[in-house]
Design an enzyme around this catalytic site. Structure first.
Site, PDB file in Angstrom:
ATOM      1  N   GLU A 273       0.828  -1.208   0.000  1.00 32.44           N
ATOM      2  CA  GLU A 273       0.000   0.000   0.000  1.00 32.44           C
ATOM      3  C   GLU A 273       0.860   1.255   0.000  1.00 32.44           C
ATOM      4  O   GLU A 273       0.494   2.271  -0.560  1.00 32.44           O
ATOM      5  CB  GLU A 273      -0.894   0.028   1.244  1.00 32.44           C
TER       6      GLU A 273
ATOM      7  N   THR B 244      -4.565   8.861  -3.441  1.00 30.35           N
ATOM      8  CA  THR B 244      -4.891   8.614  -2.029  1.00 30.35           C
ATOM      9  C   THR B 244      -4.199   9.637  -1.138  1.00 30.35           C
ATOM     10  O   THR B 244      -4.791  10.182  -0.202  1.00 30.35           O
ATOM     11  CB  THR B 244      -4.523   7.175  -1.623  1.00 30.35           C
TER      12      THR B 244
HETATM   13  N1  HSE Z   1      -8.968   4.550   4.391  1.00 28.88           N
HETATM   14  C1  HSE Z   1      -8.260   5.003   3.248  1.00 28.88           C
HETATM   15  C2  HSE Z   1      -8.650   6.421   2.909  1.00 28.88           C
HETATM   16  C3  HSE Z   1      -8.579   4.096   2.088  1.00 28.88           C
HETATM   17  O1  HSE Z   1      -9.851   6.715   2.901  1.00 28.88           O
HETATM   18  O2  HSE Z   1      -7.766   7.248   2.669  1.00 28.88           O
HETATM   19  C4  HSE Z   1      -7.873   4.482   0.828  1.00 28.88           C
HETATM   20  O3  HSE Z   1      -6.883   3.599   0.496  1.00 28.88           O
END
Ligand code: HSE
Length: 308
Positions: A126, A181
């Site tokens: 990730e 992200t």
């Molecule tokens: N929980 C994370 C976010 C998921 O909302 O940024 C995205 O990979």
């Protein structure tokens, strides 16, 4: 001993509204497939997809690098990647590849790692795309079903979702930033009001109760987030219309899938899911955006599909 293993891992939706970085749900919308082959030395990546092939910048490459190092495995690995999960749309694309890779490596070397260790290793992947490690998508993709991520120390709780739970996902055809992200995490407030935290905690707790009681309505009508969704929704053109349309068409709850820009509506199999999907498409169309809609259900986690 097998020298080649193929594993398939599902897409996932993270957060489910108020469960930011904590909740994940594996969904059968898309799958990534990873084939690992033992070679003499090094890490080689083969793919037809438009993704980095340098192991240092590749999700699967980072998972293998960390597993080799920490588990002291000397063999070289060839990684073949077949992407099915669209990258950068909030469907757990990097997590899918990372999950399949960790599970395949575990199988290839008969390591018998426990679920939390598999999730932890998948989490290294990730980092390649999100810039930080969070385990909601990888946990769902590795283990399947609904997951709750407890951190420090990492401990993932899994709950089997209701059989009749259904989701309508709308994936808008828009350009997403390269480090999407990271960008969408940058807009979230650093401090929140206690009253907002209380609302989110009460809804998140009700979502867990909904999964425990196998109640899609309780899950769906608790998908309400007053902290992250309001801060991110400006990044999704037409979001409010997509959401209101889906609710009017009968969805129990609607939110951003992970860090977006896909939008996910929660419902159950006896409802008119086509009507909800069409309503979401119309919402995006009102902002002049096309979208792909998928009606999906919860998925099992990463599975070994063949020894080639
Ligand atoms: N929980 C994370 C976010 C998921 O909302 O940024 C995205 O990979």
């Amino acid at each position: 001993m097998a020298t080649k293993i193929t594993v398939r891992a599902p897409s996932s939706t993270a957060n489910l509204g108020p469960g930011f970085d904590t909740f994940g749900l594996a969904i059968d919308a898309f799958y990534d497939e990873i084939t690992l082959t033992k070679i003499k030395s090094g890490i080689t990546i083969i793919t037809d997809d438009d993704i980095p092939t340098n192991p240092e910048n590749n999700t699967a490459g980072l998972v293998i690098k960390n597993m080799k190092k920490q588990l002291k495995i000397k063999d070289g690995i060839e990684i073949k990647i077949k992407k099915g999960i669209p990258a950068g749309f909030g469907m757990g694309s990097s997590a899918g590849s990372a999950a399949a890779t960790a599970v395949a490596f575990n199988k290839l070397f008969k390591l018998k790692l426990n679920p939390n260790s598999l999730v932890k290793f998948a989490g290294f992947g990730e980092k390649a795309s999100a810039g930080s490690i969070h385990y909601d998508n990888v946990a769902a993709s590795v283990l399947g079903g609904f997951v709750i991520v407890k951190t420090d120390p990492l401990d993932v709780i899994t709950i089997e979702p209701p059989m009749n739970l259904r989701m309508c996902v709308a994936v808008p055809k828009i350009d997403v930033p390269k480090k999407k992200t990271k960008v969408s995490r940058g807009v979230i407030p650093k401090k929140v009001k206690l009253t907002d935290a209380v609302l989110n905690i009460s809804n998140a707790s009700s979502i867990v109760a909904g999964f425990m009681k196998k109640d899609p309505e309780l899950i769906g009508n608790s998908i309400k987030d007053v902290i992250v969704e309001p801060a991110r929704q400006h990044m999704i053109p037409g979001y409010e219309k997509v959401k209101q349309n889906a609710l009017k068409a009968g969805a129990y709850g609607v939110t951003i899938s992970g860090a977006g820009p896909s939008v996910i509506a929660f419902s159950k199999n006896s409802f008119n899911l086509k009507k909800i999907s069409n309503a979401m498409s119309k919402g995006f169309a009102s902002a002049n955006i096309e979208c792909q809609t998928i009606i999906c259900k919860p998925s099992k986690g990463a599975i070994h599909i063949k020894n080639n």
